[in-house]
Design a protein around this motif. Structure first.
Motif, PDB file in Angstrom:
ATOM      1  N   CYS A   1      27.627  44.474  39.361  1.00 15.04           N
ATOM      2  CA  CYS A   1      28.728  44.355  38.980  1.00 15.04           C
ATOM      3  C   CYS A   1      29.337  43.037  39.283  1.00 15.04           C
ATOM      4  O   CYS A   1      31.021  42.759  39.123  1.00 15.04           O
TER       5      CYS A   1
ATOM      6  N   GLY B   1      31.798  50.849  38.949  1.00 15.97           N
ATOM      7  CA  GLY B   1      31.495  52.318  39.076  1.00 15.97           C
ATOM      8  C   GLY B   1      30.333  52.320  40.557  1.00 15.97           C
ATOM      9  O   GLY B   1      29.375  52.816  40.319  1.00 15.97           O
TER      10      GLY B   1
ATOM     11  N   GLY C   1      33.173  43.734  41.158  1.00 18.60           N
ATOM     12  CA  GLY C   1      34.144  43.334  39.757  1.00 18.60           C
ATOM     13  C   GLY C   1      34.330  41.600  39.092  1.00 18.60           C
ATOM     14  O   GLY C   1      34.561  41.678  37.952  1.00 18.60           O
TER      15      GLY C   1
ATOM     16  N   THR D   1      33.924  38.987  34.715  1.00 16.73           N
ATOM     17  CA  THR D   1      34.664  40.545  35.612  1.00 16.73           C
ATOM     18  C   THR D   1      33.718  41.477  35.063  1.00 16.73           C
ATOM     19  O   THR D   1      33.316  41.333  33.738  1.00 16.73           O
ATOM     20  N   SER D   2      33.869  42.308  35.414  1.00 23.27           N
ATOM     21  CA  SER D   2      33.281  44.027  35.180  1.00 23.27           C
ATOM     22  C   SER D   2      33.756  44.473  35.743  1.00 23.27           C
ATOM     23  O   SER D   2      34.419  44.990  36.719  1.00 23.27           O
ATOM     24  N   LYS D   3      33.473  45.855  35.449  1.00 23.48           N
ATOM     25  CA  LYS D   3      33.978  47.107  35.957  1.00 23.48           C
ATOM     26  C   LYS D   3      32.837  47.407  37.222  1.00 23.48           C
ATOM     27  O   LYS D   3      31.871  47.690  37.193  1.00 23.48           O
TER      28      LYS D   3
ATOM     29  N   ASN E   1      39.069  47.170  45.004  1.00 22.23           N
ATOM     30  CA  ASN E   1      37.467  46.569  44.403  1.00 22.23           C
ATOM     31  C   ASN E   1      36.812  45.896  45.399  1.00 22.23           C
ATOM     32  O   ASN E   1      36.016  45.684  45.363  1.00 22.23           O
TER      33      ASN E   1
END
Length: 295
Positions: free
Chosen positions: A185, A92, A73, A88-90, A158
């Motif tokens: 991500c 999942g 992320g 930045t990113s989520k 994460n």
């Protein structure tokens, strides 16, 4: 002072800085390392001292093993957490997704080294060009990931950890970045430890900070021990003197059975390591690669 030193480099110091410290402690100008570690990285850093520096390139060709921690992320300009954040990113993904992604990198792969690296472009280190704001990109190259496996699954940050055995020229920072792209991500390297180089394990390395001018000799090994993967051959005193003085040796007068053309071998007179020779079937001679000691 001469020989081979296996150092456990701490975080926060460059490989060049580690070499500079060894120069002071050993009171020796000729000191060099093989296999650069980034300042953030820790672990095995082989160092050669004195005339033994002529051997460093042979160890540089060896495979290396790392334990790496990757943060998903997050993407940075250096491909590790010391750099500036680009995006930045989520996140999942699951541990199974990570395992699947890792498996896809095993074998020969194409890899683009980080912009902030010691690779030279037109004679200048790329990290110097990048710091000037210039648009630089290293050419893609083929490397081999000989083994890669998850050793610690995703945590609340994460982050996950994996171990990897890789060929010369492999950038773990690039591998972390590419894993993030595969997972969709982004990712960056947050920790790195080199645990193995050639035949040498981190448990055999001495912490750099524990070395002093008084105890450094205790940890310096014979330089021939740095190359256990090379075949050894014994010579007579007369042959040793000739070889040390720059003279080639006739294969007919050596116990050279089983050697291959162009093979590099270690030359010994008794327990004294004289240097490296290279077999020439064309000349039927053992040619000189480098001389280290006199008989």
């Amino acid at each position: 002072m001469q020989g081979f030193l296996l150092v456990d480099k701490p975080s926060g110091i460059t490989s060049f800085g580690a070499v500079a410290r060894i120069k002071r402690l050993a009171n020796e100008k000729r000191v060099g390392h093989t296999g650069t570690l980034d300042p953030m990285a820790t672990g095995v850093l082989p160092i050669f001292i004195g005339k033994a520096t002529a051997l460093s390139s042979y160890l540089a060709e060896s495979d290396k093993k790392y334990v790496a921690t990757v943060r998903l992320g997050l993407t940075t300009d250096t491909d590790d957490v010391t750099g500036n954040i680009i995006a930045t990113s989520k996140v999942g993904v699951s541990d199974d997704d990570v395992i699947s992604a890792l498996s896809g990198f095993k074998g020969r792969v194409r890899q683009t080294p980080p912009v902030y690296s010691a690779i030279k472009q037109n004679g200048v280190r790329m990290y110097r060009l990048a710091r000037q704001g210039l648009d630089v990109k290293a050419p893609e190259r083929e490397v081999e990931i000989k083994d890669i496996s998850l050793i610690s699954g995703l945590d609340e940050q994460n982050e996950f950890s994996f171990s990897a055995t890789v060929s010369k020229g492999t950038y773990i920072r690039s591998l972390a970045r590419d894993i993030g792209e595969t997972l969709g991500c982004g990712a960056t390297l947050s920790r790195l430890k080199r645990t193995f180089v050639s035949n040498f394990d981190i448990k055999d390395a001495v912490p750099l900070d524990s070395l002093t001018s008084e105890n450094i000799k205790e940890y310096i090994k014979n330089e021939a021990d740095a190359l256990p993967f090379l075949t050894s051959i014994g010579v007579t005193e007369k042959q040793a003197v000739r070889f040390a003085n720059g003279g080639e040796l006739s294969l007919d007068r050596l116990n050279a059975n089983g050697l291959c053309d162009r093979q590099i071998i270690k030359v010994f007179f008794g327990n004294t390591f004289i240097g490296l020779g290279i077999v020439s079937f064309e000349k039927q001679m053992l040619l000189i690669k480098c001389n280290i000691n006199r008989p």
